[in-house]
Design a protein around this motif. Structure first.
Motif, PDB file in Angstrom:
ATOM      1  N   ALA A 359     -10.786   9.441   4.355  1.00  0.00           N
ATOM      2  CA  ALA A 359      -9.888   9.005   3.109  1.00  0.00           C
ATOM      3  C   ALA A 359     -10.648   8.307   2.165  1.00  0.00           C
ATOM      4  O   ALA A 359     -10.669   8.407   0.803  1.00  0.00           O
ATOM      5  N   GLU A 360     -11.687   7.303   2.498  1.00  0.00           N
ATOM      6  CA  GLU A 360     -12.373   6.534   1.678  1.00  0.00           C
ATOM      7  C   GLU A 360     -13.130   7.382   0.663  1.00  0.00           C
ATOM      8  O   GLU A 360     -13.453   7.270  -0.639  1.00  0.00           O
ATOM      9  N   ARG A 361     -13.951   8.381   1.270  1.00  0.00           N
ATOM     10  CA  ARG A 361     -14.756   9.495   0.442  1.00  0.00           C
ATOM     11  C   ARG A 361     -14.015  10.173  -0.510  1.00  0.00           C
ATOM     12  O   ARG A 361     -14.261  10.236  -1.556  1.00  0.00           O
ATOM     13  N   LEU A 362     -12.754  10.632  -0.024  1.00  0.00           N
ATOM     14  CA  LEU A 362     -12.031  11.600  -0.888  1.00  0.00           C
ATOM     15  C   LEU A 362     -11.042  10.716  -1.957  1.00  0.00           C
ATOM     16  O   LEU A 362     -10.876  11.202  -3.155  1.00  0.00           O
ATOM     17  N   TYR A 363     -11.100   9.424  -1.903  1.00  0.00           N
ATOM     18  CA  TYR A 363     -10.591   8.415  -2.858  1.00  0.00           C
ATOM     19  C   TYR A 363     -11.635   8.420  -4.064  1.00  0.00           C
ATOM     20  O   TYR A 363     -11.361   7.801  -5.307  1.00  0.00           O
ATOM     21  N   ARG A 364     -13.234   8.600  -3.902  1.00  0.00           N
ATOM     22  CA  ARG A 364     -14.050   8.645  -4.679  1.00  0.00           C
ATOM     23  C   ARG A 364     -14.848   9.894  -4.716  1.00  0.00           C
ATOM     24  O   ARG A 364     -15.823   9.758  -5.494  1.00  0.00           O
ATOM     25  N   CYS A 365     -13.849  10.900  -4.708  1.00  0.00           N
ATOM     26  CA  CYS A 365     -14.499  12.289  -4.863  1.00  0.00           C
ATOM     27  C   CYS A 365     -14.854  12.891  -6.273  1.00  0.00           C
ATOM     28  O   CYS A 365     -15.865  13.508  -6.374  1.00  0.00           O
ATOM     29  N   TRP A 366     -14.307  12.156  -7.199  1.00  0.00           N
ATOM     30  CA  TRP A 366     -14.532  12.527  -8.686  1.00  0.00           C
ATOM     31  C   TRP A 366     -15.238  11.476  -9.335  1.00  0.00           C
ATOM     32  O   TRP A 366     -15.335  11.483 -10.599  1.00  0.00           O
ATOM     33  N   ALA A 394     -29.157 -13.961  -2.715  1.00  0.00           N
ATOM     34  CA  ALA A 394     -29.419 -12.582  -3.306  1.00  0.00           C
ATOM     35  C   ALA A 394     -29.024 -11.395  -2.479  1.00  0.00           C
ATOM     36  O   ALA A 394     -28.510 -10.367  -2.736  1.00  0.00           O
ATOM     37  N   ASP A 395     -29.135 -11.487  -1.246  1.00  0.00           N
ATOM     38  CA  ASP A 395     -28.846 -10.539  -0.276  1.00  0.00           C
ATOM     39  C   ASP A 395     -27.288 -10.207  -0.253  1.00  0.00           C
ATOM     40  O   ASP A 395     -26.773  -8.923  -0.319  1.00  0.00           O
ATOM     41  N   GLU A 396     -26.555 -11.494  -0.190  1.00  0.00           N
ATOM     42  CA  GLU A 396     -25.129 -11.261  -0.222  1.00  0.00           C
ATOM     43  C   GLU A 396     -24.752 -10.588  -1.426  1.00  0.00           C
ATOM     44  O   GLU A 396     -23.583  -9.748  -1.437  1.00  0.00           O
ATOM     45  N   ALA A 397     -25.339 -10.937  -2.405  1.00  0.00           N
ATOM     46  CA  ALA A 397     -25.049 -10.404  -3.907  1.00  0.00           C
ATOM     47  C   ALA A 397     -25.133  -8.898  -3.820  1.00  0.00           C
ATOM     48  O   ALA A 397     -24.474  -8.154  -4.229  1.00  0.00           O
ATOM     49  N   ARG A 398     -26.404  -8.294  -3.278  1.00  0.00           N
ATOM     50  CA  ARG A 398     -26.796  -7.205  -3.226  1.00  0.00           C
ATOM     51  C   ARG A 398     -25.766  -6.298  -2.220  1.00  0.00           C
ATOM     52  O   ARG A 398     -25.360  -5.279  -2.524  1.00  0.00           O
ATOM     53  N   ARG A 399     -25.326  -6.796  -1.299  1.00  0.00           N
ATOM     54  CA  ARG A 399     -24.351  -6.210  -0.541  1.00  0.00           C
ATOM     55  C   ARG A 399     -23.076  -6.059  -1.064  1.00  0.00           C
ATOM     56  O   ARG A 399     -22.354  -4.940  -0.964  1.00  0.00           O
ATOM     57  N   CYS A 400     -22.658  -6.912  -1.715  1.00  0.00           N
ATOM     58  CA  CYS A 400     -21.251  -6.923  -2.655  1.00  0.00           C
ATOM     59  C   CYS A 400     -21.422  -5.939  -3.437  1.00  0.00           C
ATOM     60  O   CYS A 400     -20.336  -5.067  -3.768  1.00  0.00           O
ATOM     61  N   LEU A 401     -22.634  -5.717  -4.299  1.00  0.00           N
ATOM     62  CA  LEU A 401     -22.554  -4.798  -5.416  1.00  0.00           C
ATOM     63  C   LEU A 401     -22.638  -3.245  -4.593  1.00  0.00           C
ATOM     64  O   LEU A 401     -22.044  -2.374  -5.314  1.00  0.00           O
ATOM     65  N   ARG A 402     -23.330  -3.031  -3.258  1.00  0.00           N
ATOM     66  CA  ARG A 402     -23.203  -1.877  -2.633  1.00  0.00           C
ATOM     67  C   ARG A 402     -21.661  -1.474  -2.150  1.00  0.00           C
ATOM     68  O   ARG A 402     -21.156  -0.457  -2.349  1.00  0.00           O
ATOM     69  N   GLU A 403     -20.893  -2.498  -1.683  1.00  0.00           N
ATOM     70  CA  GLU A 403     -19.591  -2.482  -1.553  1.00  0.00           C
ATOM     71  C   GLU A 403     -18.491  -1.934  -2.591  1.00  0.00           C
ATOM     72  O   GLU A 403     -17.651  -1.369  -2.361  1.00  0.00           O
ATOM     73  N   LEU A 404     -18.948  -2.704  -3.792  1.00  0.00           N
ATOM     74  CA  LEU A 404     -18.167  -2.207  -4.969  1.00  0.00           C
ATOM     75  C   LEU A 404     -18.270  -0.902  -5.299  1.00  0.00           C
ATOM     76  O   LEU A 404     -17.432  -0.265  -5.664  1.00  0.00           O
ATOM     77  N   ASP A 405     -19.402  -0.453  -4.879  1.00  0.00           N
ATOM     78  CA  ASP A 405     -19.941   1.128  -5.328  1.00  0.00           C
ATOM     79  C   ASP A 405     -19.222   1.550  -6.470  1.00  0.00           C
ATOM     80  O   ASP A 405     -18.508   2.505  -6.416  1.00  0.00           O
ATOM     81  N   VAL A 406     -19.802   0.871  -7.644  1.00  0.00           N
ATOM     82  CA  VAL A 406     -19.293   1.597  -8.880  1.00  0.00           C
ATOM     83  C   VAL A 406     -20.717   1.729  -9.874  1.00  0.00           C
ATOM     84  O   VAL A 406     -20.944   1.122 -10.890  1.00  0.00           O
ATOM     85  N   PRO A 407     -21.645   2.580  -9.427  1.00  0.00           N
ATOM     86  CA  PRO A 407     -22.843   2.788 -10.188  1.00  0.00           C
ATOM     87  C   PRO A 407     -22.429   3.158 -11.460  1.00  0.00           C
ATOM     88  O   PRO A 407     -23.569   2.964 -12.489  1.00  0.00           O
ATOM     89  N   PHE A 408     -21.445   3.742 -11.797  1.00  0.00           N
ATOM     90  CA  PHE A 408     -21.006   4.264 -13.180  1.00  0.00           C
ATOM     91  C   PHE A 408     -20.902   3.026 -14.076  1.00  0.00           C
ATOM     92  O   PHE A 408     -20.929   3.041 -15.385  1.00  0.00           O
TER      93      PHE A 408
END
Length: 735
Positions: A359-366, A394-408
């Motif tokens: 479900a999580e992957r398909l919500y982000r498939c596009w 810094a480690d927590e900030a980077r973890r939050c950025l990965r969870e946000l998952d918006v490289p665009f």
């Protein structure tokens, strides 16, 4: 590799089709005609075959020749050698040409009407709909030159409409024609709604129009019109980019969710309509694959799986689709003959749904930003920066950025961090933010292209920011001079925009970067940065300016070429304009053009990609370029340009998540086939990547992505009939 028609003009294909039909009429050998059609291998141009065969049938005015041609056409359609969409398109083109043809063949409209009434039993539905266009003015009962389809000279007696086809049968025919007219109108309205929605992204307005306009069609129930809309929505989305596909997925979810639609009385589109619409889409998968050879089936599977996740369909619907396909119960002859293609779509959707975290992957498939608005992403980024400033973790900030998952949207992170650095005006807060930003860029968690874009946006906003933060330009200039050692090249180029008016030596509120109140002393430019160092900086700035100008000229040349397709003019402009840049040798400018050409092509459709491949071949071939003195672009420039493209593969994958890497591999393999590169160049790319010798930090950190591109290109080149396949891979209209 860019499609089956590659290497032939449309005029040559028309001539080949005419020859095929003439040979069949003389010999009557259907097997030989079908073999010749397979050898011709132009499925995108089967509409031309349909059009010419229909003209031959009409001109024959009955008799053995007409019957023989109809038998061949029927066999091709029922075996799906000519797809239903190509048959419909060919019939549509023939109908549009009827008025002109009638000047030379007065009986053309009458013969066509007879053909449609007589042969309708084996027509796919979309063919019948196409036939309605252009002949609505003809009577359903009387043909131009006679009654009931019997021509005055009697030649068409064998093709006459039987006189008993009256009464109830005529009423049924009239009812069917009215329904087909309503289907056609509903499709047109659906298309209009979708195009307006993709421009405005106004979900509420789109929902209102679907609810009101598609319920107004006479002779067509609302559930049927809604099913047509569902199929049309996905079909249109396949022609657009991932952001538009995500927008269509959201619209479908709003239409199927009672709360989301904001309308009383339940969802606008019921489950039955979604089920029918997707069933129709699945049955048309074979035709859609011809139009979208690179990703068509996978994209349909994603839409199908996403519909289950969004609860527009239920998993049992996919099971029923499979059973219907396996037992041949779908209502389209072309769907039955292409059942394996449709089954592949449904089974792929089931695999996607059975994967872990489906479900999580398909919500982000596009694309990474799918499922969130930009305002929500901005708010999340602001919260991330505020938490980091307070905690310094810094480690927590980077973890939050990965969870946000918006490289665009990492450009927004860059912009907000730069603003925070500028507003901090030196001190521990600014240093801490710079450390985090540097760590993100060097680890490629924020790509160089996103960093450059964020810096560019910040520079454009500097004038407004300076009203509230008078020292903004000075602080930014200090930051750029002090931290430039770890900047990727494109970031430095972006930084030049908007701050050219600032002195290279003096900052607004003080000299050498020391602010009048002394707050920025720790961020000051060292006074020894003068003399030779300053001259070197000036030279580097001049070169960066030339690089930027060459990229802009390359972009202008490519956009004009894709509009006009004038190869000679494009070659002339490359040869003349890209050699005029000061501080930049021609070979470097040409390498920038090669990279820009492929990057721009990735944003366009397959026919444009084929056009770019042809332009690159002309630039690298002395005879093709028609200019004296050898090829316009030398091998060294192609090698450097493609090396730069390969090193940027990670960034390009973010912009083109569905097909980016494979498309770059196709361009790379095509360059070898066109002798712009040599196979040894790919070996050198692999060695450089494996030993970390490429000159971009982002390329080293994303070496696995770049290696995947080169290895895929090598696999494509090692396949059987590689050269022939690579001349035909972007869709059959290429060339």
């Amino acid at each position: 590799c860019w499609g089956a028609a590659a290497g032939r003009t449309f005029a040559e294909i028309k001539l080949a089709v005419t020859s095929l039909i003439d040979e069949y009429v003389q010999s009557g050998d259907a097997d030989e005609a079908r073999r010749c059609l397979r050898e011709l291998d132009v499925p995108f141009c089967h509409h031309e075959l349909t059009k010419q065969m229909l003209r031959a049938v009409v001109e024959a005015r009955g008799g053995d020749k007409a019957k023989s041609l109809v038998r061949l056409l029927r066999a091709l359609v029922e075996s799906n050698e000519v797809s239903s969409s190509q048959f419909a398109r060919g019939l549509h083109r023939f109908v549009l040409a009827l008025d002109d043809l009638s000047l030379d063949v007065p009986w053309a409209k009458g013969e066509l009407k007879e053909f449609l009434i007589r042969e309708r039993a084996w027509f796919p539905l979309e063919v019948e709909i196409a036939a309605e266009e252009g002949i609505d003015g003809m009577s359903n009962h009387h043909i131009e030159n006679g009654e009931n389809g019997v021509m005055e000279n009697g030649n068409s007696a064998s093709y006459a409409v039987p006189p008993e086809a009256t009464g109830a049968a005529r009423r049924e025919e009239t009812s069917a024609a009215a329904e087909k007219g309503s289907v056609k109108a509903a499709k047109q309205r659906s298309n209009d709604i979708l195009l307006e929605y993709m421009t405005s992204l106004d979900v509420d307005e789109a929902i209102r129009r679907v609810a009101e306009e598609l319920a107004d069609e006479p002779n067509l129930p609302a559930w049927h019109a809604h099913a047509l809309f569902v199929k049309k929505a996905v079909s249109v989305a396949l022609d657009h980019r991932d952001c538009d596909r995500e927008a269509v997925s959201k619209l479908l979810w709003h239409l199927g969710d009672a709360k989301a639609s904001k309308l009383e009385g339940g969802p606008v589109v019921q489950h039955a309509s979604f089920k029918l619409g997707f069933a129709s889409l699945v049955s048309a998968a074979h035709d859609l694959r011809i139009d979208h050879p690179l990703e068509g089936l996978h994209a349909i599977s994603l839409f199908l799986a996403r519909a289950v996740v969004d609860e527009l369909l239920v998993p049992m619907d996919l099971v029923e689709y499979v059973e219907a396909l396996e037992h041949g119960e779908l209502d389209s002859p072309s769907a039955r003959s292409a059942a394996s293609c449709s089954l592949e779509v449904v089974r792929c959707a089931k695999r996607l749904l059975s994967a872990r975290h489906a479900a999580e992957r398909l919500y982000r498939c596009w694309g990474a930003a799918a499922g969130r608005t930009f305002a929500e992403i901005k708010l999340a980024v602001t919260s991330l920066i505020d938490e980091y400033v307070q905690s310094g973790d810094a480690d927590e900030a980077r973890r939050c950025l990965r969870e946000l998952d918006v490289p665009f949207c990492h450009h927004e992170l860059t912009k907000q961090m730069l603003r925070a650095v500028v507003e901090a005006r030196g001190g521990d807060k600014a240093k801490s933010l710079v450390r985090l930003l540097r760590a993100l860029v060097e680890s490629n968690e924020v790509s160089s292209s996103q960093f450059a874009r964020g810096l560019h946006r910040f520079v454009l906003a500097l004038d407004d920011l300076s009203l509230d933060v008078p020292w903004a330009k000075g602080e930014l200039k200090e930051f750029l001079i002090r931290e430039r050692a770890w900047f990727p090249l494109e970031v430095e180029i972006a930084a030049e925009e908007g701050i050219d008016g600032m002195s290279n030596h003096h900052i607004e509120n003080g000299e050498n970067g020391v602010m009048e109140n002394g707050n920025s002393a720790s961020y000051a430019v060292p006074p020894e940065a003068t003399g030779a160092a300053r001259r070197e900086e000036t030279s580097a700035a001049a070169e960066k300016g030339s690089v930027k100008a060459a990229k802009q000229r390359s972009n202008d040349i490519l956009l004009e070429y894709m509009t006009s397709l004038d190869v000679d003019e494009a070659i002339r402009r490359v040869a003349e304009e890209l050699a005029d840049e000061p501080n930049l040798p021609a070979w470097h400018a040409h390498a920038l053009f090669v990279k820009k050409a492929v990057s721009v092509a990735l944003d366009h459709r397959d026919c444009d990609r084929e056009a770019v491949s042809k332009l690159l071949w002309h630039l690298g071939d002395a005879k093709a370029s028609k200019l004296e003195g050898g090829p316009v672009v030398q091998h060294a420039s192609f090698k450097l340009g493609f090396a730069s493209l390969v090193s940027a593969a990670h960034d390009l994958r973010i912009d083109h998540p569905l097909e980016g890497l494979h498309a770059i591999s196709l361009f790379l393999a095509r360059a070898v086939v066109d002798e712009l590169l040599v196979p040894m160049d790919l070996v050198e790319y692999v060695e450089a990547l494996e030993h970390g010798e490429l000159d971009s930090p982002s390329a080293r950190s994303a070496a696995s992505c770049s290696l995947e591109v080169v290895r895929c290109a090598k696999r494509l080149l090692s396949a059987r009939h590689a050269a022939e396949r690579l001349y035909r891979c972007w869709g059959a209209a290429a060339g």
